[in-house]
Scaffold this active site. Structure first.
Site, PDB file in Angstrom:
ATOM      1  N   LYS A 189       0.848  -1.191   0.000  1.00  0.00           N
ATOM      2  CA  LYS A 189       0.000   0.000   0.000  1.00  0.00           C
ATOM      3  C   LYS A 189       0.876   1.232   0.000  1.00  0.00           C
ATOM      4  O   LYS A 189       2.021   1.226   0.474  1.00  0.00           O
ATOM      5  CB  LYS A 189      -0.954   0.019   1.204  1.00  0.00           C
ATOM      6  CG  LYS A 189      -0.280   0.018   2.583  1.00  0.00           C
ATOM      7  CD  LYS A 189       0.165   1.360   3.098  1.00  0.00           C
ATOM      8  CE  LYS A 189       0.772   1.267   4.504  1.00  0.00           C
ATOM      9  NZ  LYS A 189       1.505   2.507   4.899  1.00  0.00           N
ATOM     10  N   PRO A 213      10.133  -4.946   1.545  1.00  0.00           N
ATOM     11  CA  PRO A 213      11.102  -4.776   2.627  1.00  0.00           C
ATOM     12  C   PRO A 213      10.404  -4.480   3.952  1.00  0.00           C
ATOM     13  O   PRO A 213       9.325  -3.877   3.986  1.00  0.00           O
ATOM     14  CB  PRO A 213      11.910  -3.553   2.176  1.00  0.00           C
ATOM     15  CG  PRO A 213      10.929  -2.747   1.375  1.00  0.00           C
ATOM     16  CD  PRO A 213      10.085  -3.763   0.656  1.00  0.00           C
ATOM     17  N   GLY A 230      10.084  -2.422   7.414  1.00  0.00           N
ATOM     18  CA  GLY A 230      10.394  -1.048   7.751  1.00  0.00           C
ATOM     19  C   GLY A 230      10.375  -0.123   6.554  1.00  0.00           C
ATOM     20  O   GLY A 230      11.066   0.894   6.529  1.00  0.00           O
ATOM     21  N   GLY A 258       3.399  -1.575   4.310  1.00  0.00           N
ATOM     22  CA  GLY A 258       2.382  -2.420   4.917  1.00  0.00           C
ATOM     23  C   GLY A 258       2.552  -3.897   4.662  1.00  0.00           C
ATOM     24  O   GLY A 258       1.570  -4.656   4.714  1.00  0.00           O
ATOM     25  N   GLY A 259       3.775  -4.350   4.408  1.00  0.00           N
ATOM     26  CA  GLY A 259       3.999  -5.744   4.029  1.00  0.00           C
ATOM     27  C   GLY A 259       3.484  -6.759   5.034  1.00  0.00           C
ATOM     28  O   GLY A 259       2.741  -7.675   4.687  1.00  0.00           O
ATOM     29  N   GLY A 260       3.864  -6.603   6.310  1.00  0.00           N
ATOM     30  CA  GLY A 260       3.420  -7.548   7.334  1.00  0.00           C
ATOM     31  C   GLY A 260       1.922  -7.504   7.539  1.00  0.00           C
ATOM     32  O   GLY A 260       1.266  -8.544   7.715  1.00  0.00           O
ATOM     33  N   SER A 261       1.344  -6.315   7.493  1.00  0.00           N
ATOM     34  CA  SER A 261      -0.101  -6.175   7.655  1.00  0.00           C
ATOM     35  C   SER A 261      -0.844  -6.790   6.477  1.00  0.00           C
ATOM     36  O   SER A 261      -1.874  -7.445   6.642  1.00  0.00           O
ATOM     37  CB  SER A 261      -0.471  -4.696   7.782  1.00  0.00           C
ATOM     38  OG  SER A 261       0.059  -4.138   8.960  1.00  0.00           O
ATOM     39  N   SER A 262      -0.326  -6.574   5.271  1.00  0.00           N
ATOM     40  CA  SER A 262      -0.949  -7.148   4.086  1.00  0.00           C
ATOM     41  C   SER A 262      -0.881  -8.674   4.112  1.00  0.00           C
ATOM     42  O   SER A 262      -1.845  -9.359   3.760  1.00  0.00           O
ATOM     43  CB  SER A 262      -0.271  -6.604   2.828  1.00  0.00           C
ATOM     44  OG  SER A 262      -0.959  -7.017   1.668  1.00  0.00           O
ATOM     45  N   ASP A 271      -3.406  -1.049  10.064  1.00  0.00           N
ATOM     46  CA  ASP A 271      -3.333  -1.222   8.610  1.00  0.00           C
ATOM     47  C   ASP A 271      -4.039  -2.484   8.129  1.00  0.00           C
ATOM     48  O   ASP A 271      -4.494  -2.547   6.981  1.00  0.00           O
ATOM     49  CB  ASP A 271      -1.870  -1.281   8.144  1.00  0.00           C
ATOM     50  CG  ASP A 271      -1.184   0.069   8.163  1.00  0.00           C
ATOM     51  OD1 ASP A 271      -1.851   1.073   8.489  1.00  0.00           O
ATOM     52  OD2 ASP A 271       0.023   0.120   7.868  1.00  0.00           O
TER      53      ASP A 271
END
Length: 301
Positions: free
Chosen positions: A14, A102, A104, A108-112, A144
């Site tokens: 995102k 990446p 940090g 929103g990678g972990g949330s996605s 997120d």
């Protein structure tokens, strides 16, 4: 027949097209306004049912122990909701991840990933939770995650959980990864952070974007000034990309982006990005593409 696996499930990145900090609550959480937009670049997840009720992440993610991974924590919450609704233990699941975003980076990678896991497991387990129920389940894990379950471009308020659909330009983005991981807490705790931006209305955003074929010129990212002072590579990436348009940081950083009206324009700038950075182009998504995967792949009993 019930599906037993779901592979190649997208977990898109995102971008925060703007991000204003309007205040701070008594509990320390910040009051925000932002527009979230997904793009067609992100992690890819693969799911296989287990008969023993265990939840396993089968891919190593450096720096993220399995038990603290948002995916695992979200699926444990879904298992508890399944048990409460159906009166029997939930199935287990194996989760593999092709990690492309990446940590940090403000993408929103972990949330996605967690949102995709919840939606996929809800379908595979036939848990029966609605979109709204999944969003409420996920909120305690991070503001997120509900956005990705919401599944479309959204104007967000509160701590990011109050979502309204909003139209945004159908454009291409160039994203630069400056090569640093920015801890969200360091930005929000900074004494340099301004917390008094005047609130805007969703109609303000809509009126502005209707006049443009790409996203540009509306608002700002209040977290950006703090991030560039603490992390010079972020400032350098913004300075370089600003020569090609309205470059700004997404989320609490570190990634920066700029919008273009065509893929060819994005490609032209992408070819010029200095080799010290990782960069990529992505198309704006109006809706989460996982819905198509679920419609095609999951056959309900």
């Amino acid at each position: 027949m019930r599906a037993t696996s779901l592979h190649d499930c997208p977990a898109p990145a995102k971008l925060n097209l703007f991000l204003h900090v309007n205040g701070r609550r008594a509990d320390g959480y910040h009051l925000l306004q932002t527009v979230f937009q997904m793009v067609d670049h992100g992690d890819v997840l693969h799911f296989d049912l287990r008969a023993d009720g265990r939840i396993r992440r089968t891919t190593e993610v450096p720096g993220v122990p399995e038990e603290s991974d948002l995916i695992v924590r979200a699926l444990l919450l879904l298992q508890a909701a399944y048990q409460a609704r159906h009166g029997r233990p939930a199935p287990g699941i194996d989760v593999a991840i092709d990690k492309r975003l990446p940590m940090g980076g403000g993408l929103g990678g972990g949330s996605s990933d967690a949102a995709t896991a919840l939606m996929a497991a809800n379908a595979l387990w036939q848990a029966g939770l609605s979109r709204e129920e999944l969003m409420a389940l996920a909120l305690p894990l991070g503001a997120d995650i509900p956005f990705f379950i919401f599944g479309e471009t959204a104007f967000a308020e509160g701590v990011g959980e109050a979502l309204q659909p909003v139209a945004a330009p159908d454009c291409w983005y160039l994203v630069i990864e400056p090569g640093v991981a920015v801890p969200t807490a360091a930005i929000f705790c900074s004494e340099q952070l301004t917390r008094n931006t005047e609130p805007v209305r969703i109609t303000d955003f809509s009126r502005h974007t209707m006049k443009h074929t790409v996203f540009e010129g509306f608002g700002k990212n209040d977290l950006q000034a703090v991030a560039v002072s603490l992390f010079p590579p972020v400032a350098q990436a913004i300075d370089w990309l600003s020569a090609h348009g309205d470059a700004r940081m997404t989320g609490s950083g570190a990634c920066v982006f700029c919008a273009f009206s065509s893929e060819a324009e994005a490609d032209t700038v992408l070819r010029q990005v200095p080799g010290i950075w990782t960069a990529w182009k992505a198309k704006a998504l109006m809706h989460h593409t996982l819905k198509t995967v679920l419609q095609v792949s999951v056959v309900l009993e």
